[in-house]
Design a protein around this motif. Structure first.
Motif, PDB file in Angstrom:
ATOM      1  N   VAL A   3     104.081  52.040   9.434  1.00 46.00           N
ATOM      2  CA  VAL A   3     105.084  50.986   9.271  1.00 46.00           C
ATOM      3  C   VAL A   3     105.539  50.520  10.650  1.00 46.00           C
ATOM      4  O   VAL A   3     105.795  51.343  11.533  1.00 46.00           O
ATOM      5  CB  VAL A   3     106.297  51.493   8.463  1.00 46.00           C
ATOM      6  CG1 VAL A   3     107.343  50.391   8.351  1.00 46.00           C
ATOM      7  CG2 VAL A   3     105.867  51.967   7.083  1.00 46.00           C
ATOM      8  N   GLN A   4     105.616  49.214  10.807  1.00 43.09           N
ATOM      9  CA  GLN A   4     106.081  48.650  12.069  1.00 43.09           C
ATOM     10  C   GLN A   4     107.057  47.513  11.788  1.00 43.09           C
ATOM     11  O   GLN A   4     106.716  46.535  11.120  1.00 43.09           O
ATOM     12  CB  GLN A   4     104.892  48.103  12.876  1.00 43.09           C
ATOM     13  CG  GLN A   4     105.260  47.547  14.228  1.00 43.09           C
ATOM     14  CD  GLN A   4     105.731  48.628  15.190  1.00 43.09           C
ATOM     15  OE1 GLN A   4     105.136  49.698  15.256  1.00 43.09           O
ATOM     16  NE2 GLN A   4     106.797  48.342  15.923  1.00 43.09           N
ATOM     17  N   GLU A   5     108.294  47.641  12.291  1.00 42.17           N
ATOM     18  CA  GLU A   5     109.281  46.580  12.125  1.00 42.17           C
ATOM     19  C   GLU A   5     109.465  45.851  13.449  1.00 42.17           C
ATOM     20  O   GLU A   5     109.494  46.474  14.511  1.00 42.17           O
ATOM     21  CB  GLU A   5     110.624  47.146  11.652  1.00 42.17           C
ATOM     22  CG  GLU A   5     110.606  47.638  10.214  1.00 42.17           C
ATOM     23  CD  GLU A   5     112.000  47.956   9.694  1.00 42.17           C
ATOM     24  OE1 GLU A   5     112.982  47.630  10.404  1.00 42.17           O
ATOM     25  OE2 GLU A   5     112.108  48.512   8.599  1.00 42.17           O
ATOM     26  N   ALA A  18     104.340  42.532  15.021  1.00 39.96           N
ATOM     27  CA  ALA A  18     104.161  43.756  14.232  1.00 39.96           C
ATOM     28  C   ALA A  18     102.691  44.066  14.026  1.00 39.96           C
ATOM     29  O   ALA A  18     102.249  45.219  14.154  1.00 39.96           O
ATOM     30  CB  ALA A  18     104.865  43.611  12.886  1.00 39.96           C
ATOM     31  N   ARG A  52     113.528  39.287  10.877  1.00 40.50           N
ATOM     32  CA  ARG A  52     113.126  40.703  10.873  1.00 40.50           C
ATOM     33  C   ARG A  52     112.001  40.889   9.856  1.00 40.50           C
ATOM     34  O   ARG A  52     112.121  40.486   8.697  1.00 40.50           O
ATOM     35  CB  ARG A  52     114.316  41.585  10.513  1.00 40.50           C
ATOM     36  CG  ARG A  52     114.010  43.074  10.496  1.00 40.50           C
ATOM     37  CD  ARG A  52     115.224  43.837  10.032  1.00 40.50           C
ATOM     38  NE  ARG A  52     114.981  45.254   9.877  1.00 40.50           N
ATOM     39  CZ  ARG A  52     115.792  46.107   9.248  1.00 40.50           C
ATOM     40  NH1 ARG A  52     116.924  45.628   8.706  1.00 40.50           N
ATOM     41  NH2 ARG A  52     115.498  47.375   9.145  1.00 40.50           N
ATOM     42  N   ARG A  54     108.804  43.598   8.373  1.00 39.37           N
ATOM     43  CA  ARG A  54     108.232  44.948   8.293  1.00 39.37           C
ATOM     44  C   ARG A  54     106.753  44.819   7.908  1.00 39.37           C
ATOM     45  O   ARG A  54     106.421  44.240   6.870  1.00 39.37           O
ATOM     46  CB  ARG A  54     108.971  45.797   7.259  1.00 39.37           C
ATOM     47  CG  ARG A  54     108.370  47.210   7.120  1.00 39.37           C
ATOM     48  CD  ARG A  54     109.080  48.004   6.042  1.00 39.37           C
ATOM     49  NE  ARG A  54     110.468  48.272   6.392  1.00 39.37           N
ATOM     50  CZ  ARG A  54     111.509  47.976   5.632  1.00 39.37           C
ATOM     51  NH1 ARG A  54     111.325  47.362   4.468  1.00 39.37           N
ATOM     52  NH2 ARG A  54     112.743  48.257   6.024  1.00 39.37           N
TER      53      ARG A  54
END
Length: 209
Positions: A3-5, A18, A52, A54
């Protein structure tokens, strides 16, 4: 799962950042993008809010390989488990279980084909390429030792009998092991002859008249 935010001025910029950090292609089928906040420009330049995002890599490529191997085992009604080891950009997968000859095949040809397939699966659309090595019950390590011993003994025979020694047909990987085992031998030279799948190595003494 990875997971990369990321935050950025726009959703697209956040997505791009991301994805780059995950090191995958934006079209990777295991990649999912979740927009947490679309952000806003505020009023008269005040109150700007970053977007933002994810990015989720649901099935990391190593898990895909592991899953693929277990499906292959199930298809052939074989029971076993997969051991994984990473050394830099080399990923080794070793299938452990009983009666795995079916996965090895004649002279390891089935094993080589499976390794090629898994390499394609892992490296497809990835920026961080890796070398995939697949083994079954340590077969390749044992086979490599056997081939190195064969190379040394055959080289000695070629040297003392002053004649060419022809080895049995081998796969490209096996021939490479023989060539590398004797590449610094001062007394003999090696070369391949014939067509696949019957291509074989000839060991010849360097001072052969």
């Amino acid at each position: 799962m990875k997971v990369q935010e990321e935050y950025a001025r726009t959703v697209e910029d956040a997505k791009k950042a991301a994805i780059e950090k995950l090191g995958v292609d934006e079209n990777d089928p295991s990649l999912e993008i979740e927009v947490i906040d679309e952000g806003s420009k505020g009023i008269f330049g005040w109150g700007n809010k970053f977007a933002r995002v994810r990015a989720i890599l649901r099935n990391d490529a190593e898990d895909v390989i592991d899953e693929t191997l277990h499906r292959i085992l199930a298809y052939f009604d074989l029971t076993g488990h997969v051991e994984k080891e990473q050394d830099g950009d080399i990923l080794r997968f070793n299938v452990i279980g009983g009666d795995m000859g079916l996965l090895i095949g004649k002279r390891g040809q089935t094993l080589d084909a499976l390794q090629f397939l898994l390499s394609l699966i892992y490296n497809k659309k990835r920026k961080d390429k890796a070398k995939i090595i697949l083994d079954v019950e340590g077969y390749k390590q044992r086979r490599e030792r056997t081939l190195r011993d064969l190379a040394i003994k055959s080289a000695e025979k070629a040297k003392y009998e002053r004649k060419n020694i022809s080895l049995e047909p081998m796969t490209p990987n096996e021939r490479r092991i023989i060539h590398m085992a004797l590449q610094n031998n001062p007394d003999v030279a090696t070369f391949s002859q014939g067509e696949e799948p019957s291509r074989y190595i000839i060991i010849t003494p360097k001072d052969k008249e």
